[in-house]
Write an enzyme that holds these catalytic residues in place. Structure first.
Site, PDB file in Angstrom:
ATOM      1  N   SER A 250       9.498   2.303  21.172  1.00 46.11           N
ATOM      2  CA  SER A 250      10.777   2.706  21.761  1.00 46.11           C
ATOM      3  C   SER A 250      11.891   2.222  20.858  1.00 46.11           C
ATOM      4  O   SER A 250      11.656   1.571  19.840  1.00 46.11           O
ATOM      5  CB  SER A 250      10.936   2.108  23.155  1.00 46.11           C
ATOM      6  OG  SER A 250      11.222   0.735  23.026  1.00 46.11           O
ATOM      7  N   LYS A 251      13.099   2.543  21.252  1.00 46.43           N
ATOM      8  CA  LYS A 251      14.282   2.163  20.485  1.00 46.43           C
ATOM      9  C   LYS A 251      14.343   0.657  20.230  1.00 46.43           C
ATOM     10  O   LYS A 251      14.793   0.177  19.208  1.00 46.43           O
ATOM     11  CB  LYS A 251      15.514   2.551  21.286  1.00 46.43           C
ATOM     12  CG  LYS A 251      16.419   3.465  20.534  1.00 46.43           C
ATOM     13  CD  LYS A 251      17.665   3.711  21.320  1.00 46.43           C
ATOM     14  CE  LYS A 251      18.783   3.987  20.362  1.00 46.43           C
ATOM     15  NZ  LYS A 251      18.919   5.331  19.904  1.00 46.43           N
TER      16      LYS A 251
END
Ligand code: GLU
Length: 481
Positions: A250-251
């Site tokens: 994820s980010k």
């Protein structure tokens, strides 16, 4: 002929994890001289957005992927947006109802939730109990006339379902643990399972290559393929990509969406190369390769079963390699918007000294891993350095001062600078001051750039030119702490 598809749901920006699925489908199609199809799974009206579809088409094109069929290019099995295929799903659903393969279920979401809770409490699988499968004619009539909303469920046979996955080998699922699943929601939209199986059938998909998070959906899809009188495609479930902490990418792990990487000025071929390394390696184990080098040797069966780990540092390392070798004219073009945005060069292209800019890009390309970093690296050419206290102290030492003064005197003798002339000037300084190595070039470097590290000194001086070098050295002559 091999036909594969990438079937994203346009509910957000394309992340490196799902873009990777597109890349492997595309690579597989190239490897087998087949067709690569883009299908947009946008039946979840609440979460799907047209802007994400447009963005992902743009991002995939930027990456260098092309598809033979898709929403933007058409094709004989279209439409390729699921939201435009609703009549197709309704027809097939009706056929299933007529053939007794599916039935209407009148259970409400609240009832279903309550039964799931009970199943959980009693340690039973939280599957649908198939109760509407056996409604009597009288019950059916009552529900129908009451105008209650309903879903349509597919009858799941209680069997052991076995299939071969190209990466995972033989997979088995006990279908008695799976209740009859919904194929048509009460709002008339198809379920994910149904839309996928119908489309893969009608679009003649031969290989389904997707993330292993879909492995448990595959038995439901296989049952639907059988009901559609179609031999199931071959499946390849790719392991997913994790962050260094082993949670799904994820980010948070510094992984950006494709469009963000693009904005940061990564080259598309770098991302393509890097994504292929997530889960696969060429036989010669080379980490940097051109697509054409690996197209003929790519074997999906040799992909790793273990999840891959996204490593921003490795991506940056790879990216740096590409930037060092990239065509200078291309890099210069890519650098221009960043330097303009920083206010370093004119926004009027005609006023840009391209020859000078090329020299700058060439001087700093070894020190950057994406083109936006050019702003931090090339600012030495545009701004007088802000010199730290520590550096002022260093420059004011007796040795540094003697070097700077001697160098300044050398500069006064010159009327042009080139890397060679600069080198000769430094040699003269060395002879005069008897200072060598770091003691010799560090005062000059810091006075010219304000930094201890950076591009090669001769190149910098060449780009700055005599008058700018003079000006910058003068600033530090006779400095006192
Ligand atoms: N829309 C699904 C997803 O984005 C596609 C699954 C599939 O490839 O079958 O995960």
């Amino acid at each position: 002929m091999v036909r594969v598809r990438f079937a994203p749901s346009p509910t957000g920006l394309l992340h490196i994890g799902n873009a990777r699925m597109a890349v492997f489908n595309w690579l597989f199609a190239r490897r087998h001289k087949g067709a690569f199809i883009l299908r947009i799974e946008d039946t979840d009206v609440a979460r799907s957005e047209k802007k994400y579809t447009n963005q992902l088409v743009e991002d995939l094109h930027w990456l260098g992927l092309t598809w033979q069929e898709g929403p933007d290019v058409g094709g004989q099995y279209g439409p390729y947006l699921q939201s435009e295929r609703l009549p197709v799903y309704h027809d097939i659903c009706q056929k299933f109802l007529n053939e007794g393969l599916a039935y209407r279920c009148y259970c409400t979401p609240e009832e279903l939730e309550e039964r799931r809770q009970i199943a959980r409490l009693t340690g039973k699988p939280p599957r649908y109990d198939n109760r509407c499968r056996t409604l009597t004619d009288k019950q059916k009539k009552t529900f129908e006339t009451s105008g209650l909303s309903f879903t349509i469920r597919f009858k799941v046979p209680e069997e052991l379902l076995v299939f071969d996955d190209l990466i995972r080998g033989t997979c088995q699922f006990d279908m008695s643990l799976v209740g009859d699943f919904v194929i048509m929601r009460s709002d008339g939209t198809p379920s994910f399972h149904f839309a996928v199986a119908v489309d893969d059938t009608l679009m003649q998909i031969t290989h389904v290559i997707r993330g292993e998070d879909h492995l448990s959906n595959t038995p439901c899809h296989i049952l639907l393929f059988h009901a559609l009188n179609r031999k199931p495609p071959q499946f390849a479930h790719l392991s997913l990509t994790m962050g260094a902490d082993r949670t799904l990418l994820s980010k948070r792990h510094g992984a950006f969406s494709l469009s963000e990487y693009r904005k940061l000025g990564y080259l598309p071929e770098v991302l393509l190369n890097y994504m292929i390394l997530l889960g696969w390696a060429p036989r010669d184990k080379k980490e940097k390769f051109k697509i054409d080098d690996v197209t003929n040797t790519f074997e999906i069966g040799t992909m790793s079963k273990a999840s891959s780990v996204f490593d921003q540092q490795k991506l940056d390392w790879l990216s740096g390699q590409y930037i060092r070798e990239a065509d200078l004219e291309r890099l210069t073009n890519l650098a221009i918007p960043y330097l303009q945005a920083a206010g370093f060069i004119s926004t009027d292209e005609n006023k840009i000294d391209r020859a000078q800019l090329r020299l700058m890009v060439d001087a700093v390309r070894n020190n950057i891993s994406c083109m936006s970093q050019i702003v931090q690296e090339a600012d030495i050419f545009f701004k007088d350095a802000v010199v730290s206290e520590k550096h002022v102290e260093f420059l004011s030492s007796e040795i540094s001062q003697s070097v700077l003064l001697s160098f300044y005197r050398e500069l006064q003798k010159l009327d042009a600078l080139s890397p060679e002339i600069f080198k000769e000037a430094l040699t003269a300084v060395q002879k005069e001051t008897k200072v060598n190595g770091k003691g010799l070039y560090m005062p000059v470097r810091i006075a010219l750039t304000g930094r201890e590290h950076g591009p090669e000194l001769y190149g910098i001086a060449n780009i700055l030119g005599i008058s700018m070098c003079n000006k910058r050295i003068e600033r530090f002559l006779l400095v006192k702490k």
